[in-house]
Design an enzyme around this catalytic site. Structure first.
Site, short mmCIF file in Angstrom:
data_model
loop_
_atom_site.label_atom_id
_atom_site.label_comp_id
_atom_site.label_asym_id
_atom_site.label_seq_id
_atom_site.Cartn_x
_atom_site.Cartn_y
_atom_site.Cartn_z
N LYS A 18 0.82 -1.22 0.00
CA LYS A 18 0.00 0.00 0.00
C LYS A 18 0.85 1.27 0.00
O LYS A 18 0.54 2.23 -0.69
CB LYS A 18 -0.94 0.02 1.22
CG LYS A 18 -2.04 -1.01 1.19
CD LYS A 18 -3.05 -0.80 2.30
CE LYS A 18 -2.44 -0.85 3.68
NZ LYS A 18 -1.87 -2.18 4.00
N LYS A 40 -2.46 9.39 6.42
CA LYS A 40 -2.64 8.04 6.97
C LYS A 40 -3.36 8.19 8.31
O LYS A 40 -2.80 8.74 9.27
CB LYS A 40 -1.30 7.33 7.16
CG LYS A 40 -1.46 5.85 7.50
CD LYS A 40 -0.12 5.14 7.49
CE LYS A 40 -0.28 3.64 7.78
NZ LYS A 40 -0.75 2.88 6.62
N GLY A 115 -3.64 -2.02 7.22
CA GLY A 115 -4.17 -3.36 7.00
C GLY A 115 -5.17 -3.36 5.87
O GLY A 115 -4.99 -2.71 4.85
N PRO A 206 6.91 -2.90 -9.96
CA PRO A 206 7.98 -3.90 -9.93
C PRO A 206 8.45 -4.17 -8.51
O PRO A 206 8.53 -3.25 -7.67
CB PRO A 206 9.09 -3.24 -10.77
CG PRO A 206 8.82 -1.78 -10.66
CD PRO A 206 7.33 -1.64 -10.59
N ALA A 207 8.75 -5.41 -8.22
CA ALA A 207 9.29 -5.76 -6.90
C ALA A 207 10.55 -4.94 -6.64
O ALA A 207 11.37 -4.73 -7.54
CB ALA A 207 9.61 -7.25 -6.85
#
Length: 234
Positions: A18, A40, A115, A206-207
Site C-alpha cells: 500500500k 494516513k 491493514g 515492480p518488486a
C-alpha cells in the site's frame, strides 16, 4: 478546473504494498500536474522520530504534504495497539476534519489505510470504508485496492471488491503492489484473471520499487500506472 478528489488506498491484506503504491500514485499524479497530499489515519509499529509510511511516501514521491492522524508504537491493528498503549484513537469525525483541511489546498488527497478495508480504526468499530463513506460530501471519492501477485490473491481481491460494492464504494481500480522480475505460471495466471475483472487493473509495480533512488522512482512510476480516470475533469 479539476474536481477535488479523495483517493483511498486499501489492500487485500497487510504487507501488500500500500505504501509504495501510495507513493507511486503521488509521483504519477504530481507529474500529471495535480497538487497531491497524503494522509494516513493510523500509523502503527513506528515509534518517536522513526520514519513511518507517510515519510516513505514523501521520500519516494517528492510531495511534501504528508500527515498522520495518530502514531502508535505497537505493530498491531489500531484498536489493539491503542489499548496496549492506553491511547485514545481519533474519531472518524476527526479524520474527516483532517482530510477536509488538507483538501482546502490540494486537488487530490491520498488516504492510506492500515491493514485491510475492514480493520477497525476506533473504539466504535469504524473502518476505512466508513471513513470513505463520510467524506463523500467533501469531494469525489475513489478507492484503489492493492493486491498481491501470488497464491490467495484472487479470493482476497474478490472479497475486498464485494465489501466495497456492498457499501456503495465501488473500486476505481486494482494495483499489484509487487510484481516479480521472473513471474511464475501461477502469477501470470493471476494477472490474467485480475485483468478480466470489471474493475480495471491500473498497473503492477515492480518488486523492489521502494529501493529505487527517489529521482528514479519518480521518473519510472508514471510508466507503470495507467490513471486516466483519477485525474480528469468531471
Amino acid at each position: 478546473m479539476n474536481q477535488p478528489t479523495i483517493i483511498f488506498v486499501t489492500g487485500t491484506d497487510t504487507g501488500v504494498g500500500k505504501t509504495v503504491t501510495t507513493a507511486a500514485l503521488a509521483a504519477s499524479l504530481a507529474a500529471a500536474g495535480a497538487t497531491v497530499a497524503a494522509y494516513k489515519p493510523t500509523q502503527t509499529g513506528v515509534t518517536g522520530e522513526e520514519a513511518g509510511d507517510m515519510d516513505e511516501v514523501r521520500r519516494l514521491s517528492g510531495i511534501w504534504s504528508v500527515t498522520e492522524g495518530i502514531r502508535l508504537a505497537v505493530p498491531m491493528a489500531p484498536v489493539a495497539a491503542a489499548e496496549l498503549e492506553r491511547r485514545i484513537l481519533p474519531s472518524v469525525t476527526q479524520h474527516v476534519n483532517n482530510i477536509s483541511e488538507v483538501l482546502e489546498t490540494h486537488g487530490i488527497v491520498l488516504v492510506e489505510g492500515a491493514g485491510g478495508l475492514l480493520v477497525e480504526m476506533d473504539e466504535r468499530a469504524h473502518t476505512l470504508a466508513d471513513l470513505a463513506g463520510r467524506v463523500k460530501e467533501l469531494a469525489r471519492v475513489l478507492t484503489i485496492v492493492v493486491c498481491r501477485s501470488g497464491l490467495g490473491t484472487l479470493n482476497h481481491t474478490e472479497l475486498t471488491l464485494e465489501a466495497l460494492d456492498r457499501r456503495g464504494l465501488p473500486a476505481a481500480g486494482l494495483v499489484i503492489g509487487s510484481w516479480p522480475e521472473s513471474p511464475t505460471d501461477l502469477e501470470r495466471g493471476n494477472l490474467r484473471y485480475l485483468n478480466s475483472l470489471r474493475v480495471p487493473l491500473l498497473g503492477s509495480l515492480p518488486a523492489g520499487a521502494s529501493e529505487l533512488a527517489p529521482d528514479t522512482f519518480r521518473e519510472r512510476m508514471p510508466h507503470y500506472l495507467h490513471l486516466p480516470q483519477l485525474w480528469s475533469e468531471s
